[in-house]
Write a protein that holds these residues in place. Structure first.
Motif, PDB file in Angstrom:
ATOM      1  N   ASN A   2       0.325  -1.254   0.131  1.00 23.40           N
ATOM      2  CA  ASN A   2      -0.144   0.162   0.403  1.00 23.40           C
ATOM      3  C   ASN A   2       0.338   1.360  -0.052  1.00 23.40           C
ATOM      4  OD1 ASN A   2      -2.393   0.966   0.068  1.00 23.40           O
ATOM      5  ND2 ASN A   2      -3.142   1.123   1.940  1.00 23.40           N
ATOM      6  N   SER A   3       2.238   1.597   1.537  1.00 25.41           N
ATOM      7  CA  SER A   3       2.341   2.458   0.398  1.00 25.41           C
ATOM      8  C   SER A   3       3.403   2.567  -0.803  1.00 25.41           C
ATOM      9  CB  SER A   3       3.893   2.183   2.168  1.00 25.41           C
ATOM     10  OG  SER A   3       5.002   1.193   1.288  1.00 25.41           O
ATOM     11  N   SER A   6       1.100   4.027  -2.888  1.00 24.73           N
ATOM     12  CA  SER A   6       1.142   5.669  -2.098  1.00 24.73           C
ATOM     13  C   SER A   6       1.825   6.122  -2.835  1.00 24.73           C
ATOM     14  CB  SER A   6       0.549   5.848  -1.136  1.00 24.73           C
ATOM     15  OG  SER A   6       0.560   6.926  -0.419  1.00 24.73           O
ATOM     16  N   ASN A  10       1.929   9.243  -5.252  1.00 28.94           N
ATOM     17  CA  ASN A  10       2.302  10.945  -5.326  1.00 28.94           C
ATOM     18  C   ASN A  10       3.401  11.058  -5.854  1.00 28.94           C
ATOM     19  OD1 ASN A  10       1.223  10.711  -3.246  1.00 28.94           O
ATOM     20  ND2 ASN A  10       2.388  10.383  -1.936  1.00 28.94           N
TER      21      ASN A  10
END
Length: 67
Positions: A2-3, A6, A10
């Motif tokens: 998930n990071s 993300s 970004n």
């Protein structure tokens, strides 16, 4: 995972914002100094590099979605 998504999102958003900003600067410089002025050409080259970065990032996105 998930990071990772993300961070990718970004990075994509940041590149889009930087491209937009450089595009606006290029237009302003081009209008003020002309299309053949060294500052206009320099700004255009910076924008080209950002667009290339974005295209590479999107290519990575396309490759991972095919798997």
């Amino acid at each position: 995972m998930n990071s990772s998504i993300s961070r990718y999102s970004n990075e994509k958003t940041e590149l889009i914002n930087r491209i937009s900003s450089h595009k606006n600067e290029l237009i302003a410089i081009g209008l003020a100094k002309g299309l053949n002025h060294p500052l206009t050409i320099s700004q255009s080259q910076k924008l080209d590099k950002l667009i290339l970065q974005y295209q590479k990032l999107m290519g990575m996105d396309h490759e991972t979605s095919d798997q």
